[in-house]
Design a protein around this motif. Structure first.
Motif, PDB file in Angstrom:
ATOM      1  N   GLN A  52      -5.737   6.618  10.508  1.00  0.00           N
ATOM      2  CA  GLN A  52      -4.507   7.147   9.916  1.00  0.00           C
ATOM      3  C   GLN A  52      -4.335   6.682   8.470  1.00  0.00           C
ATOM      4  N   LEU A  53      -4.972   5.581   8.129  1.00  0.00           N
ATOM      5  CA  LEU A  53      -4.860   5.099   6.754  1.00  0.00           C
ATOM      6  C   LEU A  53      -5.509   6.068   5.770  1.00  0.00           C
ATOM      7  N   LEU A  54      -6.504   6.831   6.250  1.00  0.00           N
ATOM      8  CA  LEU A  54      -7.081   7.876   5.403  1.00  0.00           C
ATOM      9  C   LEU A  54      -6.051   8.969   5.146  1.00  0.00           C
ATOM     10  N   MET A  55      -5.272   9.305   6.162  1.00  0.00           N
ATOM     11  CA  MET A  55      -4.198  10.293   5.999  1.00  0.00           C
ATOM     12  C   MET A  55      -3.137   9.760   5.032  1.00  0.00           C
ATOM     13  N   ALA A  56      -2.875   8.466   5.108  1.00  0.00           N
ATOM     14  CA  ALA A  56      -1.885   7.851   4.211  1.00  0.00           C
ATOM     15  C   ALA A  56      -2.348   7.942   2.763  1.00  0.00           C
ATOM     16  N   GLY A  57      -3.640   7.648   2.530  1.00  0.00           N
ATOM     17  CA  GLY A  57      -4.179   7.748   1.176  1.00  0.00           C
ATOM     18  C   GLY A  57      -4.134   9.170   0.661  1.00  0.00           C
ATOM     19  N   ALA A  58      -4.506  10.126   1.533  1.00  0.00           N
ATOM     20  CA  ALA A  58      -4.467  11.541   1.140  1.00  0.00           C
ATOM     21  C   ALA A  58      -3.049  11.967   0.811  1.00  0.00           C
ATOM     22  N   LEU A  59      -2.070  11.485   1.594  1.00  0.00           N
ATOM     23  CA  LEU A  59      -0.669  11.827   1.329  1.00  0.00           C
ATOM     24  C   LEU A  59      -0.229  11.285  -0.023  1.00  0.00           C
ATOM     25  N   GLY A  60      -0.679  10.073  -0.374  1.00  0.00           N
ATOM     26  CA  GLY A  60      -0.340   9.508  -1.685  1.00  0.00           C
ATOM     27  C   GLY A  60      -0.881  10.350  -2.820  1.00  0.00           C
ATOM     28  N   ILE A  61      -2.091  10.881  -2.652  1.00  0.00           N
ATOM     29  CA  ILE A  61      -2.699  11.741  -3.678  1.00  0.00           C
ATOM     30  C   ILE A  61      -1.931  13.052  -3.798  1.00  0.00           C
ATOM     31  N   ILE A  62      -1.603  13.654  -2.661  1.00  0.00           N
ATOM     32  CA  ILE A  62      -0.879  14.932  -2.677  1.00  0.00           C
ATOM     33  C   ILE A  62       0.492  14.769  -3.320  1.00  0.00           C
ATOM     34  N   LEU A  63       1.203  13.699  -2.992  1.00  0.00           N
ATOM     35  CA  LEU A  63       2.529  13.487  -3.566  1.00  0.00           C
ATOM     36  C   LEU A  63       2.453  13.276  -5.077  1.00  0.00           C
ATOM     37  N   THR A  64       1.390  12.660  -5.553  1.00  0.00           N
ATOM     38  CA  THR A  64       1.220  12.507  -7.000  1.00  0.00           C
ATOM     39  C   THR A  64       1.015  13.866  -7.650  1.00  0.00           C
ATOM     40  N   GLN A  65       0.230  14.721  -7.017  1.00  0.00           N
ATOM     41  CA  GLN A  65       0.020  16.062  -7.548  1.00  0.00           C
ATOM     42  C   GLN A  65       1.331  16.858  -7.555  1.00  0.00           C
ATOM     43  N   VAL A  66       2.154  16.667  -6.531  1.00  0.00           N
ATOM     44  CA  VAL A  66       3.467  17.316  -6.515  1.00  0.00           C
ATOM     45  C   VAL A  66       4.344  16.772  -7.640  1.00  0.00           C
ATOM     46  N   ALA A  67       4.225  15.478  -7.911  1.00  0.00           N
ATOM     47  CA  ALA A  67       4.977  14.881  -9.018  1.00  0.00           C
ATOM     48  C   ALA A  67       4.566  15.494 -10.351  1.00  0.00           C
ATOM     49  N   PHE A  68       3.270  15.823 -10.503  1.00  0.00           N
ATOM     50  CA  PHE A  68       2.824  16.510 -11.718  1.00  0.00           C
ATOM     51  C   PHE A  68       3.532  17.860 -11.856  1.00  0.00           C
ATOM     52  N   LEU A  69       3.661  18.589 -10.749  1.00  0.00           N
ATOM     53  CA  LEU A  69       4.350  19.879 -10.780  1.00  0.00           C
ATOM     54  C   LEU A  69       5.827  19.697 -11.121  1.00  0.00           C
ATOM     55  N   ALA A  70       6.449  18.652 -10.590  1.00  0.00           N
ATOM     56  CA  ALA A  70       7.849  18.372 -10.920  1.00  0.00           C
ATOM     57  C   ALA A  70       7.994  18.096 -12.412  1.00  0.00           C
TER      58      ALA A  70
END
Length: 344
Positions: A52-70
């Motif tokens: 699940q820690l791999l999912m956690a890392g992936a979620l951190g990357i996705i949220l950063t990309q969403v922050a770029f869009l914001a």
């Protein structure tokens, strides 16, 4: 250089680089939605597993990309009207990423108007890490010990930046009298955390749940910090009384990162920092073409235009922070900020 910005702007307008790029943002938004769906699916299927820690890392990357869009929506790059962009930025920042759009916008607006100018750019104000010798000299206790080696500690400290961004946003909404959309953002942030935290702590053992959130926040913080730090850190610091024209101020204090399309995807367009500061409402796909115009103009007019590799930019940031950190513990009056552009 007073006419420089007008001349460059005219060329940019004639080439149509300020036009919207809706197709691009539809593609990016769709890709991120699919990626987020993949993480949710993976989270459900993995169950009680340290994978699940791999999912956690992936979620951190996705949220950063969403922050770029914001960030891009806040600069009116995505939709056709200002209010629509601002609403989108608030939803993405507060409702998806979990940080306050109101806090970020007030801070970021000041930064864009006065990059690297002492007393005017909040991005060089001390926040554990000192970006000015005067701030380093005032540090005491544990902060002083950190400051002395802050260049080497910079990336490890970024693992806490995700948590810091959430904290600063909520603090602004709760304490600031000028917080716009206070209750809307507090509601969005509360709903967002409930959607994230409840499944994590219900479906995973307690220790694994805390580890999941720790990895997600660490990856988010490092990714965010590693994307924004190369842009201005280690570039000239402007004396508070200095008077510079808009073009010189923006170009001289910004640093571009080479790499083309992969750097643009990795950093959300922040790799074209010079052009972003000159044309903050220019959509991401057009920045590379604007770079050619601005770079050629600077070369023809002997204006310093800084561009380097991502790795070299990190080395510069670390060296700069270590150099500033040498002032830790000294008398602040012995370490005045260097006025690199002189006084008016």
């Amino acid at each position: 250089m007073a006419q420089a910005y007008k001349q460059v702007s005219q060329v940019v307008k004639e080439t149509g680089l300020l036009r919207r790029a809706g197709w691009f943002y539809i593609f990016v938004g769709t890709a991120l939605a699919i990626a987020l769906g993949g993480v949710v699916t993976g989270f459900i299927l993995l169950g009680d597993s340290w994978l699940q820690l791999l999912m956690a890392g992936a979620l951190g990357i996705i949220l950063t990309q969403v922050a770029f869009l914001a960030h891009e929506a806040a600069h009116r790059q995505i939709l056709s009207s200002g209010p629509a962009n601002f609403r989108l930025a608030r939803i993405l920042a507060a409702g998806v990423v979990g940080i306050s759009y109101s806090w970020w916008d007030s801070k970021h607006t000041k930064h864009h108007g006065n990059p690297n100018q002492v007393g005017k750019d909040p991005d060089i104000e001390v926040d554990t890490v000192s970006f000015l010798e005067t701030d380093a000299a005032k540090s005491r206790g544990l902060v002083r010990l950190i400051t002395r080696k802050q260049g080497w500690l910079f990336f490890p400290l970024l693992t806490l930046e995700g948590l810091n961004l959430h904290y600063l946003g909520v603090k602004h909404l709760v304490t600031s009298k000028k917080a716009k959309g206070r209750w809307i953002e507090l509601g969005l942030i509360a709903l967002r955390f409930a959607i994230v935290l409840v499944p994590v702590f219900l479906m995973l053992p307690l220790g694994m749940a805390f580890a999941f959130m720790g990895v997600q926040l660490a990856v988010f913080g490092v990714y965010m910090g590693a994307s924004f730090a190369p842009n201005h850190k280690g570039m000239p610091i402007i004396d508070p009384s200095a008077r510079l024209d808009f073009f010189s101020k923006q170009v001289r204090t910004s640093r571009n990162i080479r790499g083309g399309w992969w750097a643009t995807w990795l950093m959300g367009g922040l790799n074209y920092q010079v052009e972003h500061h000159l044309f903050p409402n220019m959509p991401r796909p057009h920045l590379s073409k604007a770079r050619e115009i601005v770079r050629d103009y600077c070369a023809a007019n002997d204006v310093p235009y800084t561009e380097t590799s991502l790795g070299r930019s990190y080395a510069i940031v670390i060296q700069y922070l270590n150099r500033v950190g040498l002032a830790a513990g000294a008398d602040p009056f012995d370490c005045p900020a260097v006025a690199q552009f002189g006084r008016a």
